[in-house]
Design a protein around this motif. Structure first.
Motif, PDB file in Angstrom:
ATOM      1  N   MET A  64      26.665  38.459  51.518  1.00 55.03           N
ATOM      2  CA  MET A  64      27.832  38.244  50.674  1.00 55.03           C
ATOM      3  C   MET A  64      27.952  36.758  50.352  1.00 55.03           C
ATOM      4  SD  MET A  64      31.869  38.990  51.523  1.00 55.03           S
ATOM      5  CE  MET A  64      31.631  40.738  51.875  1.00 55.03           C
ATOM      6  N   LYS A  65      27.988  36.446  49.086  1.00 55.89           N
ATOM      7  CA  LYS A  65      28.129  35.056  48.654  1.00 55.89           C
ATOM      8  C   LYS A  65      29.567  34.837  48.187  1.00 55.89           C
ATOM      9  CE  LYS A  65      26.436  31.695  45.279  1.00 55.89           C
ATOM     10  NZ  LYS A  65      25.513  31.489  44.105  1.00 55.89           N
ATOM     11  N   ILE A  66      30.290  33.931  48.847  1.00 55.06           N
ATOM     12  CA  ILE A  66      31.676  33.655  48.496  1.00 55.06           C
ATOM     13  C   ILE A  66      31.710  32.794  47.229  1.00 55.06           C
ATOM     14  CG2 ILE A  66      33.881  32.753  49.291  1.00 55.06           C
ATOM     15  CD1 ILE A  66      32.688  35.126  50.898  1.00 55.06           C
ATOM     16  N   ILE A  67      32.404  33.269  46.205  1.00 54.34           N
ATOM     17  CA  ILE A  67      32.502  32.549  44.928  1.00 54.34           C
ATOM     18  C   ILE A  67      33.756  31.681  44.903  1.00 54.34           C
ATOM     19  CG2 ILE A  67      32.589  32.790  42.421  1.00 54.34           C
ATOM     20  CD1 ILE A  67      29.967  33.726  43.759  1.00 54.34           C
ATOM     21  N   SER A  68      34.866  32.199  45.393  1.00 51.38           N
ATOM     22  CA  SER A  68      36.112  31.428  45.427  1.00 51.38           C
ATOM     23  C   SER A  68      37.015  32.015  46.491  1.00 51.38           C
ATOM     24  CB  SER A  68      36.810  31.442  44.074  1.00 51.38           C
ATOM     25  OG  SER A  68      37.217  32.758  43.729  1.00 51.38           O
ATOM     26  N   GLU A  69      37.988  31.217  46.935  1.00 57.49           N
ATOM     27  CA  GLU A  69      38.935  31.684  47.933  1.00 57.49           C
ATOM     28  C   GLU A  69      40.271  30.990  47.726  1.00 57.49           C
ATOM     29  OE1 GLU A  69      37.644  32.426  52.063  1.00 57.49           O
ATOM     30  OE2 GLU A  69      39.189  30.992  52.649  1.00 57.49           O
ATOM     31  N   SER A  70      41.344  31.741  47.825  1.00 56.11           N
ATOM     32  CA  SER A  70      42.677  31.174  47.669  1.00 56.11           C
ATOM     33  C   SER A  70      43.625  31.868  48.627  1.00 56.11           C
ATOM     34  CB  SER A  70      43.176  31.331  46.225  1.00 56.11           C
ATOM     35  OG  SER A  70      43.216  32.702  45.859  1.00 56.11           O
ATOM     36  N   VAL A  71      44.732  31.188  48.939  1.00 53.86           N
ATOM     37  CA  VAL A  71      45.766  31.768  49.785  1.00 53.86           C
ATOM     38  C   VAL A  71      46.953  32.113  48.901  1.00 53.86           C
ATOM     39  CG1 VAL A  71      47.278  31.444  51.768  1.00 53.86           C
ATOM     40  CG2 VAL A  71      45.005  30.405  51.759  1.00 53.86           C
ATOM     41  N   LEU A  72      47.305  33.388  48.843  1.00 56.88           N
ATOM     42  CA  LEU A  72      48.398  33.842  48.008  1.00 56.88           C
ATOM     43  C   LEU A  72      49.724  33.597  48.707  1.00 56.88           C
ATOM     44  CD1 LEU A  72      46.918  37.250  46.808  1.00 56.88           C
ATOM     45  CD2 LEU A  72      46.642  34.995  45.771  1.00 56.88           C
ATOM     46  N   ASP A  73      50.725  33.240  47.922  1.00 52.85           N
ATOM     47  CA  ASP A  73      52.055  32.962  48.459  1.00 52.85           C
ATOM     48  C   ASP A  73      52.788  34.280  48.669  1.00 52.85           C
ATOM     49  OD1 ASP A  73      54.302  31.704  49.303  1.00 52.85           O
ATOM     50  OD2 ASP A  73      55.048  31.193  47.302  1.00 52.85           O
ATOM     51  N   GLU A  74      52.366  34.992  49.702  1.00 52.71           N
ATOM     52  CA  GLU A  74      52.961  36.283  50.055  1.00 52.71           C
ATOM     53  C   GLU A  74      53.505  36.185  51.470  1.00 52.71           C
ATOM     54  OE1 GLU A  74      52.944  39.451  48.643  1.00 52.71           O
ATOM     55  OE2 GLU A  74      51.835  39.133  46.797  1.00 52.71           O
ATOM     56  N   PRO A  75      54.470  37.027  51.839  1.00 54.06           N
ATOM     57  CA  PRO A  75      54.961  37.028  53.218  1.00 54.06           C
ATOM     58  C   PRO A  75      53.810  37.204  54.204  1.00 54.06           C
ATOM     59  CG  PRO A  75      56.377  38.377  51.844  1.00 54.06           C
ATOM     60  CD  PRO A  75      55.202  37.996  50.993  1.00 54.06           C
ATOM     61  N   GLY A  76      53.680  36.288  55.139  1.00 57.12           N
ATOM     62  CA  GLY A  76      52.608  36.359  56.111  1.00 57.12           C
ATOM     63  C   GLY A  76      51.317  35.726  55.636  1.00 57.12           C
ATOM     64  N   GLY A  77      51.170  35.571  54.309  1.00 59.00           N
ATOM     65  CA  GLY A  77      49.976  34.948  53.770  1.00 59.00           C
ATOM     66  C   GLY A  77      48.836  35.930  53.578  1.00 59.00           C
ATOM     67  N   VAL A  87      27.309  54.367  45.400  1.00 60.52           N
ATOM     68  CA  VAL A  87      27.336  54.767  46.811  1.00 60.52           C
ATOM     69  C   VAL A  87      26.493  53.802  47.638  1.00 60.52           C
ATOM     70  CG1 VAL A  87      26.588  56.522  48.452  1.00 60.52           C
ATOM     71  CG2 VAL A  87      27.827  57.202  46.402  1.00 60.52           C
ATOM     72  N   ILE A  88      25.314  53.467  47.137  1.00 61.81           N
ATOM     73  CA  ILE A  88      24.432  52.524  47.831  1.00 61.81           C
ATOM     74  C   ILE A  88      25.118  51.171  47.967  1.00 61.81           C
ATOM     75  CG2 ILE A  88      22.247  51.260  47.650  1.00 61.81           C
ATOM     76  CD1 ILE A  88      21.122  53.750  46.183  1.00 61.81           C
ATOM     77  N   GLU A  89      25.828  50.751  46.912  1.00 67.14           N
ATOM     78  CA  GLU A  89      26.491  49.447  46.926  1.00 67.14           C
ATOM     79  C   GLU A  89      27.648  49.410  47.918  1.00 67.14           C
ATOM     80  OE1 GLU A  89      25.304  48.662  42.237  1.00 67.14           O
ATOM     81  OE2 GLU A  89      27.346  49.245  42.770  1.00 67.14           O
ATOM     82  N   TRP A  90      28.439  50.480  47.963  1.00 74.15           N
ATOM     83  CA  TRP A  90      29.548  50.511  48.914  1.00 74.15           C
ATOM     84  C   TRP A  90      29.043  50.501  50.354  1.00 74.15           C
ATOM     85  CZ3 TRP A  90      34.386  49.272  48.658  1.00 74.15           C
ATOM     86  CH2 TRP A  90      35.078  49.368  47.447  1.00 74.15           C
ATOM     87  N   ARG A  91      27.994  51.230  50.626  1.00 73.94           N
ATOM     88  CA  ARG A  91      27.463  51.264  51.989  1.00 73.94           C
ATOM     89  C   ARG A  91      26.862  49.913  52.364  1.00 73.94           C
ATOM     90  NH1 ARG A  91      24.520  56.786  53.556  1.00 73.94           N
ATOM     91  NH2 ARG A  91      25.165  56.020  55.601  1.00 73.94           N
ATOM     92  N   ALA A  92      26.286  49.223  51.388  1.00 80.92           N
ATOM     93  CA  ALA A  92      25.772  47.875  51.645  1.00 80.92           C
ATOM     94  C   ALA A  92      26.911  46.918  51.962  1.00 80.92           C
ATOM     95  CB  ALA A  92      24.982  47.377  50.435  1.00 80.92           C
ATOM     96  N   LEU A  93      28.056  47.105  51.300  1.00 78.00           N
ATOM     97  CA  LEU A  93      29.218  46.262  51.591  1.00 78.00           C
ATOM     98  C   LEU A  93      29.718  46.504  53.010  1.00 78.00           C
ATOM     99  CD1 LEU A  93      31.399  44.245  50.860  1.00 78.00           C
ATOM    100  CD2 LEU A  93      32.668  46.102  49.750  1.00 78.00           C
ATOM    101  N   GLN A  96      30.278  44.412  58.565  1.00 81.35           N
ATOM    102  CA  GLN A  96      30.077  44.570  60.001  1.00 81.35           C
ATOM    103  C   GLN A  96      29.245  43.460  60.625  1.00 81.35           C
ATOM    104  OE1 GLN A  96      28.946  48.902  60.293  1.00 81.35           O
ATOM    105  NE2 GLN A  96      30.799  48.949  61.532  1.00 81.35           N
ATOM    106  N   THR A  97      28.788  42.502  59.812  1.00 84.31           N
ATOM    107  CA  THR A  97      28.148  41.316  60.371  1.00 84.31           C
ATOM    108  C   THR A  97      29.188  40.288  60.803  1.00 84.31           C
ATOM    109  OG1 THR A  97      27.933  40.184  58.223  1.00 84.31           O
ATOM    110  CG2 THR A  97      26.132  41.661  58.883  1.00 84.31           C
ATOM    111  N   ASP A  98      30.472  40.533  60.477  1.00 86.64           N
ATOM    112  CA  ASP A  98      31.576  39.647  60.854  1.00 86.64           C
ATOM    113  C   ASP A  98      32.375  40.325  61.959  1.00 86.64           C
ATOM    114  OD1 ASP A  98      34.114  38.285  60.976  1.00 86.64           O
ATOM    115  OD2 ASP A  98      33.742  37.483  58.965  1.00 86.64           O
TER     116      ASP A  98
END
Length: 261
Positions: free
Chosen positions: A1-14, A131-137, A142-144
């Motif tokens: 999995m290659k992370i493209i972007s990440e943000s923290v949403l202003d929601e209760p609890g974050g 189906v193959i893509e979802w199972r790959a995800l 599960q590597t985390d």
């Protein structure tokens, strides 16, 4: 999995919203991962709900992030979504995609139930790939250590059920599923009968794309001992918002309170 972007949403609890690309046999599959900010040792944080979008939609179409935010905020679980083949960021021919969507809208407006054979054939072809893509995800998640133990749930109606039935039938990591707005067909009957996990099935009494009878036939076909169908008035895209709360309660029960350990 290659992370493209990440943000923290202003929601209760974050809520952390992470855009990623997943490589599956040389194909780039764009996706989203939402999960609670802060302490990842809280109960529920190891569980993940997979949300599959409907036909002509995408991973960031209205109900997908809205459901994701609700599940993360209230259940403190992770949520993932992928663009299906020929959808979202994976559309190659946008004019052809628009023409297919417009044809489906015209058929519904003319009172014709069901999809034409070409559309059904295209959906079946996409389902095999997706189906193959979802199972790959799931493999990647599960590597985390945060997500490895699961449990995993599935939420997908309409095309999300077309893709979800074979995923749930063949991947034992999915232990509860919300399906709906779909019909029993020769292409899904064997898989439906093999599914034994708890199911919540959302259906519309005035669905323009299928009759109540074919939807009930699919619900009947599921091999699950615990299964519930909710039928509401209205058309295919008019599932009431309160059914989101029903989905939340369903996953609270089956992914958190009664989850297999």
């Amino acid at each position: 999995m290659k992370i493209i972007s990440e943000s923290v949403l202003d929601e209760p609890g974050g809520i952390i919203a992470r855009r990623f690309d997943l490589d599956v046999d040389g194909t780039t599959v764009p996706g989203m991962h939402w999960f609670p900010a802060g302490d990842t040792t809280e109960i529920g944080n190891s569980a993940t709900v997979c949300i599959a979008h409907g036909g002509f939609q995408h991973k960031l179409y209205g109900n997908v992030p809205e459901l994701a935010h609700q599940f993360v905020r209230n259940l403190r679980v992770g949520v993932v979504a992928l663009d299906a083949p020929d959808h979202g960021d994976r559309i190659v021919d946008r004019e052809a995609a628009k023409a297919a969507r417009d044809a489906a809208v015209r058929n519904a407006a003319d009172g014709r139930r069901g999809l034409d054979p070409d559309t059904l054939a295209a959906m079946a072809k996409r389902a095999k790939q997706h189906v193959i893509e979802w199972r790959a995800l799931l493999d990647d998640l599960q590597t985390d250590d945060r997500w490895a133990a699961g449990p995993f749930g599935w939420w997908g109606v309409s095309m999300g059920t077309t893709h979800g039935i074979p995923v749930v039938a063949h991947d034992p990591r999915i232990t509860a599923a919300v399906f709906g707005l779909n019909a029993l067909q020769p292409t899904n009957e064997a898989d439906a009968r093999s599914i034994t996990v708890p199911i919540l099935f959302l259906n519309q009494s005035d669905d323009e794309l299928m009759t109540r009878e074919v939807a009930l036939a699919l619900w009947d076909a599921f091999g699950s001992k615990e299964k519930t169908m909710h039928i509401n008035p209205g058309g295919h895209v008019q599932v009431p918002r309160f059914e989101r709360d029903a989905s939340e309660a369903f996953f609270r029960r089956h992914l958190l309170e009664n989850a297999p350990r």
